[in-house]
Design an enzyme around this catalytic site. Sequence first.
Site, PDB file in Angstrom:
ATOM      1  N   ARG A   1      32.570  43.042  49.481  1.00  0.00           N
ATOM      2  CA  ARG A   1      33.600  43.511  48.562  1.00  0.00           C
ATOM      3  C   ARG A   1      33.117  44.728  48.023  1.00  0.00           C
ATOM      4  O   ARG A   1      33.097  44.812  46.802  1.00  0.00           O
ATOM      5  CB  ARG A   1      34.028  42.372  47.491  1.00  0.00           C
ATOM      6  CG  ARG A   1      34.201  41.223  48.094  1.00  0.00           C
ATOM      7  CD  ARG A   1      35.773  41.379  48.694  1.00  0.00           C
ATOM      8  NE  ARG A   1      36.280  40.005  49.165  1.00  0.00           N
ATOM      9  CZ  ARG A   1      36.094  39.327  50.227  1.00  0.00           C
ATOM     10  NH1 ARG A   1      35.379  39.859  51.014  1.00  0.00           N
ATOM     11  NH2 ARG A   1      36.544  38.152  50.416  1.00  0.00           N
TER      12      ARG A   1
ATOM     13  N   SER B   1      41.566  37.584  42.727  1.00  0.00           N
ATOM     14  CA  SER B   1      40.425  36.894  42.349  1.00  0.00           C
ATOM     15  C   SER B   1      39.966  37.630  40.925  1.00  0.00           C
ATOM     16  O   SER B   1      39.757  38.863  41.265  1.00  0.00           O
ATOM     17  CB  SER B   1      39.147  37.084  43.556  1.00  0.00           C
ATOM     18  OG  SER B   1      39.609  36.303  44.524  1.00  0.00           O
TER      19      SER B   1
ATOM     20  N   GLU C   1      35.686  41.319  39.041  1.00  0.00           N
ATOM     21  CA  GLU C   1      36.121  41.880  40.115  1.00  0.00           C
ATOM     22  C   GLU C   1      36.924  43.238  39.928  1.00  0.00           C
ATOM     23  O   GLU C   1      36.509  44.426  40.592  1.00  0.00           O
ATOM     24  CB  GLU C   1      36.653  41.056  41.189  1.00  0.00           C
ATOM     25  CG  GLU C   1      36.806  41.890  42.688  1.00  0.00           C
ATOM     26  CD  GLU C   1      37.521  41.151  43.805  1.00  0.00           C
ATOM     27  OE1 GLU C   1      36.745  40.112  44.427  1.00  0.00           O
ATOM     28  OE2 GLU C   1      38.621  41.368  44.037  1.00  0.00           O
TER      29      GLU C   1
HETATM   30  P1  FAD Z   1      44.464  49.964  43.022  1.00  0.00           P
HETATM   31  O1  FAD Z   1      44.241  48.869  42.431  1.00  0.00           O
HETATM   32  O2  FAD Z   1      45.504  50.827  42.663  1.00  0.00           O
HETATM   33  O3  FAD Z   1      42.973  50.746  42.983  1.00  0.00           O
HETATM   34  C1  FAD Z   1      41.480  49.969  43.384  1.00  0.00           C
HETATM   35  C2  FAD Z   1      40.437  50.896  43.174  1.00  0.00           C
HETATM   36  O4  FAD Z   1      40.540  51.953  44.051  1.00  0.00           O
HETATM   37  C3  FAD Z   1      40.355  51.850  41.736  1.00  0.00           C
HETATM   38  O5  FAD Z   1      39.265  52.179  41.363  1.00  0.00           O
HETATM   39  C4  FAD Z   1      41.141  53.008  42.438  1.00  0.00           C
HETATM   40  O6  FAD Z   1      40.782  54.340  41.419  1.00  0.00           O
HETATM   41  C5  FAD Z   1      40.582  53.246  43.598  1.00  0.00           C
HETATM   42  N1  FAD Z   1      41.409  53.940  44.442  1.00  0.00           N
HETATM   43  C6  FAD Z   1      42.690  53.624  45.147  1.00  0.00           C
HETATM   44  N2  FAD Z   1      43.173  54.552  45.809  1.00  0.00           N
HETATM   45  C7  FAD Z   1      42.078  55.411  46.173  1.00  0.00           C
HETATM   46  C8  FAD Z   1      41.969  56.515  47.146  1.00  0.00           C
HETATM   47  N3  FAD Z   1      43.054  56.903  47.657  1.00  0.00           N
HETATM   48  N4  FAD Z   1      40.955  57.036  47.025  1.00  0.00           N
HETATM   49  C9  FAD Z   1      39.786  56.837  46.292  1.00  0.00           C
HETATM   50  N5  FAD Z   1      39.969  55.739  45.447  1.00  0.00           N
HETATM   51  C10 FAD Z   1      41.094  55.182  45.337  1.00  0.00           C
HETATM   52  N6  FAD Z   1      41.436  41.992  47.566  1.00  0.00           N
HETATM   53  C11 FAD Z   1      40.425  41.192  48.581  1.00  0.00           C
HETATM   54  O7  FAD Z   1      39.595  42.035  48.877  1.00  0.00           O
HETATM   55  N7  FAD Z   1      40.826  40.392  49.505  1.00  0.00           N
HETATM   56  C12 FAD Z   1      41.967  39.670  49.313  1.00  0.00           C
HETATM   57  O8  FAD Z   1      42.306  38.823  49.892  1.00  0.00           O
HETATM   58  C13 FAD Z   1      42.960  40.103  48.133  1.00  0.00           C
HETATM   59  N8  FAD Z   1      43.987  39.245  47.702  1.00  0.00           N
HETATM   60  C14 FAD Z   1      44.340  39.678  46.628  1.00  0.00           C
HETATM   61  C15 FAD Z   1      45.614  38.922  46.216  1.00  0.00           C
HETATM   62  C16 FAD Z   1      46.370  39.407  45.061  1.00  0.00           C
HETATM   63  C17 FAD Z   1      47.495  38.443  44.904  1.00  0.00           C
HETATM   64  C18 FAD Z   1      46.146  40.434  44.441  1.00  0.00           C
HETATM   65  C19 FAD Z   1      46.997  40.943  43.265  1.00  0.00           C
HETATM   66  C20 FAD Z   1      45.029  41.316  44.938  1.00  0.00           C
HETATM   67  C21 FAD Z   1      44.261  40.706  45.952  1.00  0.00           C
HETATM   68  N9  FAD Z   1      43.052  41.538  46.371  1.00  0.00           N
HETATM   69  C22 FAD Z   1      42.485  41.049  47.505  1.00  0.00           C
HETATM   70  C23 FAD Z   1      42.758  42.724  45.584  1.00  0.00           C
HETATM   71  C24 FAD Z   1      43.553  44.106  45.766  1.00  0.00           C
HETATM   72  O9  FAD Z   1      44.858  43.536  46.425  1.00  0.00           O
HETATM   73  C25 FAD Z   1      42.318  44.751  46.879  1.00  0.00           C
HETATM   74  O10 FAD Z   1      41.476  45.397  46.176  1.00  0.00           O
HETATM   75  C26 FAD Z   1      43.547  46.192  47.244  1.00  0.00           C
HETATM   76  O11 FAD Z   1      42.746  46.959  48.306  1.00  0.00           O
HETATM   77  C27 FAD Z   1      43.709  47.101  46.117  1.00  0.00           C
HETATM   78  O12 FAD Z   1      44.673  48.161  46.417  1.00  0.00           O
HETATM   79  P2  FAD Z   1      45.398  49.201  45.532  1.00  0.00           P
HETATM   80  O13 FAD Z   1      46.131  50.069  46.306  1.00  0.00           O
HETATM   81  O14 FAD Z   1      46.344  48.156  44.586  1.00  0.00           O
HETATM   82  O15 FAD Z   1      44.259  49.445  44.606  1.00  0.00           O
HETATM   83  P1  NAP Z   2      39.147  29.414  50.097  1.00  0.00           P
HETATM   84  O1  NAP Z   2      39.467  29.461  51.408  1.00  0.00           O
HETATM   85  O2  NAP Z   2      39.431  28.078  49.332  1.00  0.00           O
HETATM   86  O3  NAP Z   2      37.658  29.443  50.217  1.00  0.00           O
HETATM   87  C1  NAP Z   2      36.756  29.370  48.860  1.00  0.00           C
HETATM   88  C2  NAP Z   2      35.605  30.419  48.790  1.00  0.00           C
HETATM   89  O4  NAP Z   2      34.575  29.843  50.083  1.00  0.00           O
HETATM   90  C3  NAP Z   2      36.146  31.692  49.468  1.00  0.00           C
HETATM   91  O5  NAP Z   2      35.658  32.513  48.003  1.00  0.00           O
HETATM   92  C4  NAP Z   2      35.225  32.004  50.537  1.00  0.00           C
HETATM   93  O6  NAP Z   2      34.573  33.122  50.190  1.00  0.00           O
HETATM   94  C5  NAP Z   2      34.482  30.944  50.784  1.00  0.00           C
HETATM   95  N1  NAP Z   2      34.405  30.378  52.387  1.00  0.00           N
HETATM   96  C6  NAP Z   2      35.281  29.630  52.753  1.00  0.00           C
HETATM   97  N2  NAP Z   2      35.179  29.164  53.978  1.00  0.00           N
HETATM   98  C7  NAP Z   2      34.143  29.986  54.291  1.00  0.00           C
HETATM   99  C8  NAP Z   2      33.430  30.071  55.525  1.00  0.00           C
HETATM  100  N3  NAP Z   2      33.703  29.566  56.754  1.00  0.00           N
HETATM  101  N4  NAP Z   2      32.510  31.115  55.447  1.00  0.00           N
HETATM  102  C9  NAP Z   2      32.014  31.696  54.501  1.00  0.00           C
HETATM  103  N5  NAP Z   2      32.757  31.766  53.023  1.00  0.00           N
HETATM  104  C10 NAP Z   2      33.603  30.852  53.047  1.00  0.00           C
HETATM  105  O7  NAP Z   2      39.441  30.715  49.356  1.00  0.00           O
HETATM  106  P2  NAP Z   2      40.933  31.136  48.597  1.00  0.00           P
HETATM  107  O8  NAP Z   2      40.907  31.453  47.306  1.00  0.00           O
HETATM  108  O9  NAP Z   2      41.997  30.236  49.199  1.00  0.00           O
HETATM  109  O10 NAP Z   2      40.937  32.841  49.302  1.00  0.00           O
HETATM  110  C11 NAP Z   2      41.307  32.676  50.731  1.00  0.00           C
HETATM  111  C12 NAP Z   2      40.781  34.137  51.123  1.00  0.00           C
HETATM  112  O11 NAP Z   2      41.434  35.179  50.699  1.00  0.00           O
HETATM  113  C13 NAP Z   2      39.179  34.060  50.740  1.00  0.00           C
HETATM  114  O12 NAP Z   2      38.634  35.050  51.843  1.00  0.00           O
HETATM  115  C14 NAP Z   2      39.249  35.023  49.589  1.00  0.00           C
HETATM  116  O13 NAP Z   2      38.237  36.018  49.388  1.00  0.00           O
HETATM  117  C15 NAP Z   2      40.616  35.744  49.844  1.00  0.00           C
HETATM  118  N6  NAP Z   2      41.307  36.414  48.695  1.00  0.00           N
HETATM  119  C16 NAP Z   2      40.530  37.352  47.819  1.00  0.00           C
HETATM  120  C17 NAP Z   2      41.381  37.677  46.851  1.00  0.00           C
HETATM  121  C18 NAP Z   2      40.613  38.851  46.025  1.00  0.00           C
HETATM  122  O14 NAP Z   2      41.427  39.243  44.848  1.00  0.00           O
HETATM  123  N7  NAP Z   2      39.570  39.386  46.401  1.00  0.00           N
HETATM  124  C19 NAP Z   2      42.405  36.932  46.167  1.00  0.00           C
HETATM  125  C20 NAP Z   2      42.794  36.003  47.112  1.00  0.00           C
HETATM  126  C21 NAP Z   2      42.243  35.785  48.156  1.00  0.00           C
HETATM  127  P3  NAP Z   2      35.266  34.669  50.535  1.00  0.00           P
HETATM  128  O15 NAP Z   2      35.875  34.942  49.091  1.00  0.00           O
HETATM  129  O16 NAP Z   2      33.968  35.525  50.570  1.00  0.00           O
HETATM  130  O17 NAP Z   2      35.932  34.589  51.552  1.00  0.00           O
END
Ligand code: FAD
Ligand code: NAP
Length: 351
Positions: free
Chosen positions: A163, A249, A345
């Site tokens: 990430r 998250s 995050e």
């Molecule tokens: P923004 O929130 O608009 O920006 C995020 C950052 O990127 C800021 O610092 C911004 O300045 C920068 N940025 C945006 N566009 C550019 C560009 N073109 N050039 C340079 N910098 C830029 N994240 C995960 O990794 N895994 C997930 O499973 C996941 N699940 C999510 C679920 C939900 C319900 C929500 C609300 C969020 C989740 N996220 C997850 C977080 C988020 O969706 C991601 O980080 C996504 O990539 C953000 O995209 P955005 O366009 O909304 O970025």
């Molecule tokens: P989950 O499946 O309940 O798992 C809980 C945690 O355990 C997760 O954080 C995941 O890490 C880790 N995990 C589970 N199985 C794993 C494996 N086989 N190997 C390594 N790590 C493992 O998680 P959840 O909350 O429902 O989310 C599902 C997925 O969506 C996750 O990958 C999560 O990262 C992603 N997600 C991200 C965001 C965001 O905003 N960043 C929001 C929603 C969902 P990881 O998180 O590293 O995968």
Amino acid sequence: MWEKEFNLTDRNSFGFNVKAENYTAITQIDTLESALADIAENNWPLLILGGGSNLILRQYIPGAVISIANMGIKVLADDEDLAIVEVGAGENWHNFIGHLLEMGLHGLENLALIPGNVGAAPVQNIGAYGVELADCFHSLTAYDRQTRSLVQLSRDECDFGYRDSIFKSAEQGRYIIWNVRFKLSSVFVPRLDYKALADYVLGEVLGDASGDALGQDSKTPTAHDVYKAVCDIRSSKLPVPTEIGNAGSFFENPVVAEKQYFELKDQYPNLVGHKDSAGLYKLAAGWLIDQAGWKGYVHAGVGVYDKQALVLVNRGKGTVDELTELSEMIFDSVKSKFGISLCVEPRFYPA
Ligand code: FAD
Ligand code: NAP
């Protein structure tokens, strides 16, 4: 070019009431250059805004906000099994994944339904269900604010981590991502390391209650099966931002040394942790927060989502101050119960 006092309430997934002093959406590089010239002349701070789903925006954003609206998806090279696809930073990430599915190009199915735009996806090397953007990343084009030119950055130059990337850490603010290229395969190989995903694909999608669907005589899941499973699981566990404001998250999963992991595991046998390739243990932050008693907790206009403790939500009229108070209370309680310091995050802006 600039829209003054622009309302960003529906441009941040927490749904906070936010105004930008100056806002513009950009579709051409020459317009981006003139916008940057204005910014330099006025000495404005700059926020690049995508879908606003990984940002916590404060009430007033001074200076400039630029939304990159460069669109388009094209196949640049296509040999037998591999294709290079270039996509504009302004495209919606989930729509792009759907498009790839229709084109029969594979590798990113596990990242379906992540909100936001393509341009932000490399910033935190988005990941879910055992796949991260870096797995299929080829290169990107960005505007370098330091050299005032367009540059191509390779996978190594982006320095992707868990990430993380240079865009989030060492070089935050330097590059404006314009388009991203992915290396994708026409051969689908399911990535089912995550138990919840594998169980769902086997049980619900392929309909094998015995869990033997991947056995010798079994059906093999298609890309569409995995895509559907990811969408179904996510929809059942995560709040939809247009209905309940959130940024996914709220805290990163903490990574601890083996010794600390086993000390905690002795004390809390149900601790959820996964060993990474460096021999460290990634703990599930959601489990820690849940065990500390926060799931479903309400604090003024904000709260902790009742189906997933890692997600903090806006209950309608919440404020950034209330969210900060809640996150500090959670931080303190997890620290005192487990000795773990959580890191937020999403990015607060202005910091
Ligand atoms: P923004 O929130 O608009 O920006 C995020 C950052 O990127 C800021 O610092 C911004 O300045 C920068 N940025 C945006 N566009 C550019 C560009 N073109 N050039 C340079 N910098 C830029 N994240 C995960 O990794 N895994 C997930 O499973 C996941 N699940 C999510 C679920 C939900 C319900 C929500 C609300 C969020 C989740 N996220 C997850 C977080 C988020 O969706 C991601 O980080 C996504 O990539 C953000 O995209 P955005 O366009 O909304 O970025
Ligand atoms: P989950 O499946 O309940 O798992 C809980 C945690 O355990 C997760 O954080 C995941 O890490 C880790 N995990 C589970 N199985 C794993 C494996 N086989 N190997 C390594 N790590 C493992 O998680 P959840 O909350 O429902 O989310 C599902 C997925 O969506 C996750 O990958 C999560 O990262 C992603 N997600 C991200 C965001 C965001 O905003 N960043 C929001 C929603 C969902 P990881 O998180 O590293 O995968």
